[in-house]
Design an enzyme around this catalytic site. Structure first.
Site, PDB file in Angstrom:
ATOM      1  N   GLY A   1       0.788  -1.228   0.000  1.00 51.87           N
ATOM      2  CA  GLY A   1       0.000   0.000   0.000  1.00 51.87           C
ATOM      3  C   GLY A   1       0.818   1.275   0.000  1.00 51.87           C
TER       4      GLY A   1
ATOM      5  N   GLU B   1       8.109   5.041  -6.371  1.00 48.53           N
ATOM      6  CA  GLU B   1       9.163   4.081  -6.736  1.00 48.53           C
ATOM      7  C   GLU B   1      10.549   4.726  -6.648  1.00 48.53           C
ATOM      8  OE1 GLU B   1       8.471   1.085  -6.917  1.00 48.53           O
ATOM      9  OE2 GLU B   1       6.346   0.971  -7.429  1.00 48.53           O
TER      10      GLU B   1
END
Length: 227
Positions: free
Chosen positions: A50, A119
């Site tokens: 998450g 990311e």
């Protein structure tokens, strides 16, 4: 996969971005008229924990507060969309894909109050200095990324980002084997190259007990990077 160049994907309507074109020197970041205190927030965890959903939640709250936001993602990550940050649960916000931390910094506008980066583990180590500079200029910087690679080792540059952050959130997934809290990403393909961007077809979330660290065969180009 999008071309690996220094030219961004088309800007979105949801975030403020600079127009495409030739890039000059990195901007001189000033405090401007910001009333908020600069800070770095880092969200880490395994795959399917998450992280991206939490990043998107914070961005949406900032939008409701009428703050100016720019969202970025590494160009290498085009699993779901080349120009959006998308969670595994298909929650998304528009963003700009960039190849390097330097490219990201050059695209931060003077009026931007919040910079979101998904990311972050796929960026070069310069992302640590970039996050620090942006926070020192009075901006809120939110970064999400994997804290461990496929072998269960610290995943640079996330440890350095966690060290300079004012706030660190470590989120947990659910172990696909036993159902316990999971903090590791189990790679499922033993014959893949060492750089492997993927989803549920390539990785599972595992707890410490069920995780099995294992090497993979070298990629054809001899790369020794890890993911």
């Amino acid at each position: 996969m999008a071309e690996d160049s220094d030219r961004d994907e088309p800007p979105s309507a949801m975030v403020t971005v600079e127009a495409d074109g030739e890039l000059g020197p990195a901007p001189s970041l000033s405090m401007g008229s910001f009333s908020m205190e600069g800070r770095v927030e880092v969200i880490v965890g395994s795959m399917f924990s998450g992280k991206t959903e939490e990043l998107i939640r914070r961005v949406k709250r900032a939008l409701f507060a009428r703050q100016t936001i720019q969202a970025f993602k590494p160009r290498i990550d085009n699993r779901y969309d080349a120009t959006r940050i998308v969670s595994h649960g298909e929650i998304a916000i528009d963003a700009v894909a960039v190849a390097t931390s330097e490219s990201l910094l050059k695209r931060v506008q003077e009026s931007t109050q919040v910079v979101a980066v998904d990311e972050a583990q796929f960026f070069d180590r310069g992302i640590v200095d970039v996050a620090d500079r942006l926070a020192n200029s009075g901006r809120r910087v939110i970064l999400a990324g994997l804290d461990q690679d496929y072998m269960g080792r610290p995943f640079p540059p996330m440890p350095e980002l966690m060290a300079i952050a004012e706030d660190v959130m470590k989120v947990r997934a659910v172990c696909s084997v036993c159902g316990a809290d999971a903090s590791r990403s189990q790679r499922l393909l033993p014959d893949a190259g060492t750089v492997l961007v993927g989803g549920a077809d390539k990785y599972e979330a595992r707890c410490r007990r069920c995780f099995r660290a294992r090497d993979v065969l070298p990629s054809p180009d001899g790369s020794d990077e890890t993911t």
